[in-house]
Design a protein around this motif. Structure first.
Motif, mmCIF file in Angstrom:
data_model
loop_
_atom_site.group_PDB
_atom_site.id
_atom_site.type_symbol
_atom_site.label_atom_id
_atom_site.label_comp_id
_atom_site.label_asym_id
_atom_site.label_seq_id
_atom_site.Cartn_x
_atom_site.Cartn_y
_atom_site.Cartn_z
ATOM 1 N N SER A 142 0.843 -1.199 0.000
ATOM 2 C CA SER A 142 0.000 0.000 0.000
ATOM 3 C C SER A 142 0.880 1.252 0.000
ATOM 4 O O SER A 142 0.762 2.126 0.849
ATOM 5 C CB SER A 142 -0.907 0.006 1.237
ATOM 6 O OG SER A 142 -1.819 1.080 1.196
ATOM 7 N N LEU A 143 1.776 1.341 -0.993
ATOM 8 C CA LEU A 143 2.801 2.396 -1.027
ATOM 9 C C LEU A 143 2.702 3.261 -2.272
ATOM 10 O O LEU A 143 2.628 2.760 -3.393
ATOM 11 C CB LEU A 143 4.191 1.747 -0.961
ATOM 12 C CG LEU A 143 5.406 2.666 -1.116
ATOM 13 C CD1 LEU A 143 5.457 3.697 0.001
ATOM 14 C CD2 LEU A 143 6.690 1.843 -1.157
ATOM 15 N N GLY A 144 2.713 4.588 -2.063
ATOM 16 C CA GLY A 144 2.788 5.541 -3.157
ATOM 17 C C GLY A 144 4.055 6.370 -3.047
ATOM 18 O O GLY A 144 4.730 6.373 -2.007
ATOM 19 N N TYR A 145 4.397 7.078 -4.133
ATOM 20 C CA TYR A 145 5.578 7.943 -4.172
ATOM 21 C C TYR A 145 5.167 9.340 -4.628
ATOM 22 O O TYR A 145 4.335 9.491 -5.532
ATOM 23 C CB TYR A 145 6.630 7.390 -5.136
ATOM 24 C CG TYR A 145 7.327 6.137 -4.641
ATOM 25 C CD1 TYR A 145 8.523 6.224 -3.938
ATOM 26 C CD2 TYR A 145 6.780 4.878 -4.876
ATOM 27 C CE1 TYR A 145 9.165 5.077 -3.480
ATOM 28 C CE2 TYR A 145 7.405 3.725 -4.427
ATOM 29 C CZ TYR A 145 8.600 3.838 -3.732
ATOM 30 O OH TYR A 145 9.226 2.692 -3.275
ATOM 31 N N HIS A 146 5.773 10.343 -4.009
ATOM 32 C CA HIS A 146 5.496 11.729 -4.372
ATOM 33 C C HIS A 146 6.814 12.442 -4.625
ATOM 34 O O HIS A 146 7.678 12.508 -3.747
ATOM 35 C CB HIS A 146 4.738 12.424 -3.237
ATOM 36 C CG HIS A 146 4.479 13.881 -3.475
ATOM 37 N ND1 HIS A 146 3.626 14.328 -4.463
ATOM 38 C CD2 HIS A 146 4.963 15.006 -2.852
ATOM 39 C CE1 HIS A 146 3.593 15.651 -4.440
ATOM 40 N NE2 HIS A 146 4.399 16.089 -3.481
ATOM 41 N N ASP A 147 6.995 12.981 -5.839
ATOM 42 C CA ASP A 147 8.229 13.663 -6.192
ATOM 43 C C ASP A 147 8.369 14.981 -5.437
ATOM 44 O O ASP A 147 7.381 15.665 -5.131
ATOM 45 C CB ASP A 147 8.284 13.939 -7.701
ATOM 46 C CG ASP A 147 8.518 12.674 -8.508
ATOM 47 O OD1 ASP A 147 9.025 11.691 -7.941
ATOM 48 O OD2 ASP A 147 8.167 12.670 -9.710
ATOM 49 N N MET A 172 5.901 7.685 0.269
ATOM 50 C CA MET A 172 7.302 8.095 0.347
ATOM 51 C C MET A 172 7.445 9.412 -0.404
ATOM 52 O O MET A 172 7.177 9.481 -1.607
ATOM 53 C CB MET A 172 8.223 7.028 -0.233
ATOM 54 C CG MET A 172 9.697 7.380 -0.157
ATOM 55 S SD MET A 172 10.786 5.956 -0.464
ATOM 56 C CE MET A 172 10.734 5.156 1.151
ATOM 57 N N LEU A 173 7.830 10.461 0.310
ATOM 58 C CA LEU A 173 8.041 11.763 -0.301
ATOM 59 C C LEU A 173 9.505 11.837 -0.717
ATOM 60 O O LEU A 173 10.400 11.873 0.140
ATOM 61 C CB LEU A 173 7.687 12.885 0.683
ATOM 62 C CG LEU A 173 6.204 13.001 1.037
ATOM 63 C CD1 LEU A 173 5.847 12.114 2.219
ATOM 64 C CD2 LEU A 173 5.843 14.447 1.379
ATOM 65 N N ARG A 174 9.750 11.825 -2.006
ATOM 66 C CA ARG A 174 11.107 11.781 -2.543
ATOM 67 C C ARG A 174 11.961 12.916 -1.975
ATOM 68 O O ARG A 174 11.514 14.078 -1.910
ATOM 69 C CB ARG A 174 11.070 11.904 -4.064
ATOM 70 C CG ARG A 174 10.403 10.736 -4.778
ATOM 71 C CD ARG A 174 11.304 9.533 -4.791
ATOM 72 N NE ARG A 174 10.851 8.524 -5.752
ATOM 73 C CZ ARG A 174 11.454 7.356 -5.926
ATOM 74 N NH1 ARG A 174 12.541 7.062 -5.234
ATOM 75 N NH2 ARG A 174 10.993 6.492 -6.800
ATOM 76 N N ASN A 175 13.190 12.555 -1.565
ATOM 77 C CA ASN A 175 14.152 13.531 -1.039
ATOM 78 C C ASN A 175 13.628 14.277 0.192
ATOM 79 O O ASN A 175 14.124 15.352 0.528
ATOM 80 C CB ASN A 175 14.524 14.565 -2.116
ATOM 81 C CG ASN A 175 14.887 13.925 -3.434
ATOM 82 O OD1 ASN A 175 14.072 13.925 -4.363
ATOM 83 N ND2 ASN A 175 16.069 13.361 -3.522
ATOM 84 N N HIS A 176 12.664 13.691 0.878
ATOM 85 C CA HIS A 176 11.978 14.439 1.934
ATOM 86 C C HIS A 176 11.678 13.585 3.159
ATOM 87 O O HIS A 176 12.066 13.934 4.265
ATOM 88 C CB HIS A 176 10.672 15.014 1.347
ATOM 89 C CG HIS A 176 9.931 15.936 2.253
ATOM 90 N ND1 HIS A 176 8.834 16.644 1.839
ATOM 91 C CD2 HIS A 176 10.095 16.254 3.560
ATOM 92 C CE1 HIS A 176 8.368 17.371 2.839
ATOM 93 N NE2 HIS A 176 9.123 17.147 3.901
ATOM 94 N N GLY A 177 10.976 12.462 3.007
ATOM 95 C CA GLY A 177 10.657 11.677 4.188
ATOM 96 C C GLY A 177 9.518 10.709 3.977
ATOM 97 O O GLY A 177 9.185 10.342 2.845
ATOM 98 N N LEU A 178 8.901 10.308 5.087
ATOM 99 C CA LEU A 178 7.881 9.270 5.085
ATOM 100 C C LEU A 178 6.570 9.815 5.636
ATOM 101 O O LEU A 178 6.561 10.689 6.503
ATOM 102 C CB LEU A 178 8.327 8.087 5.951
ATOM 103 C CG LEU A 178 9.719 7.513 5.699
ATOM 104 C CD1 LEU A 178 9.991 6.378 6.684
ATOM 105 C CD2 LEU A 178 9.865 7.040 4.262
ATOM 106 N N LEU A 179 5.462 9.255 5.146
ATOM 107 C CA LEU A 179 4.141 9.652 5.621
ATOM 108 C C LEU A 179 3.269 8.416 5.732
ATOM 109 O O LEU A 179 3.287 7.543 4.853
ATOM 110 C CB LEU A 179 3.518 10.678 4.676
ATOM 111 C CG LEU A 179 2.147 11.257 5.050
ATOM 112 C CD1 LEU A 179 2.048 12.728 4.601
ATOM 113 C CD2 LEU A 179 0.991 10.456 4.452
ATOM 114 N N THR A 180 2.500 8.337 6.825
ATOM 115 C CA THR A 180 1.528 7.253 6.979
ATOM 116 C C THR A 180 0.188 7.837 7.402
ATOM 117 O O THR A 180 0.114 8.926 7.978
ATOM 118 C CB THR A 180 1.963 6.222 8.039
ATOM 119 O OG1 THR A 180 2.050 6.860 9.325
ATOM 120 C CG2 THR A 180 3.295 5.586 7.676
ATOM 121 N N THR A 181 -0.869 7.092 7.111
ATOM 122 C CA THR A 181 -2.213 7.455 7.559
ATOM 123 C C THR A 181 -2.755 6.332 8.428
ATOM 124 O O THR A 181 -2.263 5.202 8.387
ATOM 125 C CB THR A 181 -3.159 7.677 6.371
ATOM 126 O OG1 THR A 181 -3.395 6.414 5.710
ATOM 127 C CG2 THR A 181 -2.576 8.665 5.371
#
Length: 256
Positions: A142-147, A172-181
């Motif tokens: 259940s993983l997405g990526y955000h540039d 996964m926020l590229r070059n930035h960090g992690l996010l969960t809901t």
């Protein structure tokens, strides 16, 4: 001159039971993030929607995660405007991300975003998270990526954030960090624990220099079903009371 500890006016008498429980759980999550070393001084955020309202709780700007209490959390609306008196402001960039996720995902009662060292390291890899651990297996279902689009201050990023998150629990926020809901603090925190663990395992495995063994595609293909089954279980709710006991033991005062 000795440095005094922060004192926050109590708000228990100003809120209902549902809001107070949300405050206690969110404050505990802040303390836990600090304990696990995922905090970035004062520069990331965990948020929660107050049940039955369109109001949200976020950390007071300038307060370390291990200082956050239930009463110190700032109550805001979706525009980031304070709806209860507080001596503290909030970080606009942080709330843009969180307000976008809360608005797009009514099921995302809790949103956690960290700049953990391992998470940022993996977010900078072209291939992203690799299927080399059981922790990664659960996340990748259940993983997405955000540039990366720069510091999150532009409203235009709301559209791409919403698109990239979709129905995923992990982003996964590229070059930035992690996010969960999560539907609860327990749900979002346990997800972050898996996410950061998967990243830590990958960083250590890649530092070894030898070829890594990847989980077979046939198993990866079934990951979404395993994730769904896991979320129907009671894992987060079972582990959360023990985490609360740890916070009470090692970082008392969060529930004030």
């Amino acid at each position: 001159m000795p440095i005094s500890q922060l004192q926050f006016p109590g708000v228990r008498h100003l809120v209902d039971d549902a809001e107070w429980q949300t405050r206690v759980d969110l404050a505990a999550a802040y303390r836990l993030v600090a304990m696990f070393g995922w905090d970035d001084l004062i520069f990331t955020h965990l948020t929660a929607k107050i049940p039955g309202t369109e109001h949200f709780l976020i950390n007071p700007y300038g307060v370390m995660f291990d200082e956050v209490t239930a009463s110190s959390l700032v109550k805001v609306n979706l525009q980031g405007e304070k709806v209860m008196e507080s001596a503290y402001d909030i970080i606009p960039a942080g709330f843009l991300i969180h307000s976008t996720v809360h608005a797009a995902r009514p099921d995302a009662t809790y949103v956690m975003h960290v700049h953990s060292i391992n998470g940022v390291a993996v977010s900078a890899k072209q291939e992203g998270l690799l299927p080399i651990s059981q922790q990664a297996l659960f996340v990748m279902g259940s993983l997405g990526y955000h540039d990366y689009e720069g510091i999150a201050l532009k409203d235009a990023e709301r559209e791409t954030l919403t698109r990239d998150l979709g129905n995923h629990q992990y982003l996964m926020l590229r070059n930035h960090g992690l996010l969960t809901t999560g539907r609860s603090a327990a749900d979002a925190f346990l997800a972050m624990h898996k996410f950061e663990s998967a990243c830590m395992i990958q960083v250590r495995a890649q530092s070894g220099g030898s070829e890594m063994v990847r989980i077979p595609d046939a198993i990866l293909d079934n990951a979404p079903e395993q994730i769904a089954a896991g979320r129907r279980g009671r894992g987060p709710e079972i582990v959360w009371p023990s985490l609360l006991r740890r916070v009470a033991r090692l970082s008392p005062g969060f529930d004030e």
